[in-house]
Design a protein around this motif. Sequence first.
Motif, PDB file in Angstrom:
ATOM      1  N   PHE A 171     -77.283 -35.486   5.452  1.00 53.04           N
ATOM      2  CA  PHE A 171     -77.652 -36.365   6.572  1.00 53.04           C
ATOM      3  C   PHE A 171     -78.772 -37.325   6.180  1.00 53.04           C
ATOM      4  O   PHE A 171     -79.763 -36.934   5.600  1.00 53.04           O
ATOM      5  N   ALA A 204     -82.191 -34.470  21.510  1.00 48.84           N
ATOM      6  CA  ALA A 204     -82.681 -35.831  21.753  1.00 48.84           C
ATOM      7  C   ALA A 204     -83.878 -35.822  22.703  1.00 48.84           C
ATOM      8  O   ALA A 204     -84.862 -36.553  22.491  1.00 48.84           O
ATOM      9  N   THR A 243     -74.045 -32.745  12.059  1.00 49.11           N
ATOM     10  CA  THR A 243     -74.261 -34.186  11.932  1.00 49.11           C
ATOM     11  C   THR A 243     -74.718 -34.794  13.252  1.00 49.11           C
ATOM     12  O   THR A 243     -75.643 -35.620  13.291  1.00 49.11           O
ATOM     13  N   GLU A 244     -74.095 -34.376  14.354  1.00 49.41           N
ATOM     14  CA  GLU A 244     -74.490 -34.887  15.673  1.00 49.41           C
ATOM     15  C   GLU A 244     -75.908 -34.458  16.027  1.00 49.41           C
ATOM     16  O   GLU A 244     -76.679 -35.241  16.602  1.00 49.41           O
ATOM     17  N   GLY A 264     -78.279 -33.892  13.908  1.00 52.15           N
ATOM     18  CA  GLY A 264     -79.154 -34.719  13.088  1.00 52.15           C
ATOM     19  C   GLY A 264     -79.323 -36.117  13.651  1.00 52.15           C
ATOM     20  O   GLY A 264     -80.431 -36.666  13.680  1.00 52.15           O
ATOM     21  N   LYS A 265     -78.235 -36.692  14.123  1.00 48.31           N
ATOM     22  CA  LYS A 265     -78.314 -38.022  14.715  1.00 48.31           C
ATOM     23  C   LYS A 265     -79.194 -38.020  15.964  1.00 48.31           C
ATOM     24  O   LYS A 265     -79.852 -39.014  16.273  1.00 48.31           O
ATOM     25  N   ALA A 266     -79.201 -36.893  16.676  1.00 52.24           N
ATOM     26  CA  ALA A 266     -79.996 -36.795  17.903  1.00 52.24           C
ATOM     27  C   ALA A 266     -81.475 -36.590  17.615  1.00 52.24           C
ATOM     28  O   ALA A 266     -82.298 -36.704  18.534  1.00 52.24           O
TER      29      ALA A 266
END
Length: 383
Positions: free
Chosen positions: A383, A315, A347-348, A350-352
């Motif tokens: 994703f 992030a 997945t986490e 990718g979200k970041a």
Amino acid sequence: MKVTGYAYPWDVLASPGFTARAADLEADEVAVALSYHSARAATPWSERGTSVLARHAAFYRPVREEAWRDKELRPSTPDWIDWPDSGGDAVRLLNEAGIPAAAWIVLTHNSQLGIANPGVAVRNCFGEVYPWALCPAQPAVREYSATLTAEAVDGLELSSVILEACGPLGAVHQHQHEKTDGVWAPAVARLLSVCCCTACAEGWTERGHDADTIREQLRGEVRRLIAAGDLTLTEDKLLPSVRRGILETRQAATDALRHAVLERLPDGTRIVLHGALDPWVTGALPGLTPAASEEVGAVVLQNWAPGQSSVDAVAAARAKLPEKVAVGSYITAVAASPVPDIEAYVTELGKAGAAEVHLYHLGLAGPARWPDLLAAGAAAHSF
């Protein structure tokens, strides 16, 4: 998310079914090591044996005399494999199978050259040479890295060029049978990773500092921090001006190394840089300089350790780097302690903000670990 899988030339050429497995993984590209450091690599898919012993750093393309004549540093050829151009053969085999191939090039991590040429290796404030670490401030190292890169990509169809160790290595990465884990506080490791070779000292002098004084200050701080007996220490007491002069010198050398390498690549080449946001980081993924992100297509972070710190690092990178630069997450399926839920972890990431997942390792991960790679790839593609 784009999926890049990493492999050694012998994985592609001598492991039955490699291209079929890469296709099942739906890898967007396979990064083939064309220049790599010494290693003993397991070969769980091989029918010939259980490992390859790469006794020293080697170049997995032909070492052409016309390219390396009169060079102070030149790479060695690997006599532990049967192909004179194993890297090129692996890339061509992947292309023929319809799988894009990337060049994976390790630059300044070379114990063989550092042992034979200690004058171009990193030297700490106590005068100790780190033979595994070629110093980017040395002109011979930049010339070697540029020639190595040009020769690595010569005549090959490549989707990307991935640069590892495109900068300084330091105190903790990596010598044979490393016995430094858990010994140094972060602040000590950082100071022991400051190169004090003649070229770096000249950089300090150019910035108005006395080199002998800086070396003595570094030694004093290392001794003070060790005597404190606290392995959690992260800060030193160097003057801000000294710290700034050391970092500016290091970053100038790193930029010069990268520029020398990039100048030898064809226009339009997609450049992927292994790196870290912390400018003081040394190693295979060294700290980014302010200019680095403007010159590459992607920056890959070390995210082998699952957890919030890795997610936060992604992030932070996405917030700091230009939008045109993709953030990649380097994850492994071959750690001693596997990721409990690698699909959720990807997945986490990718979200970041990770746009790419770099999977280690398509050769080392045998049948027992292959499901983890498949799960990571599936999560990335969904994703």
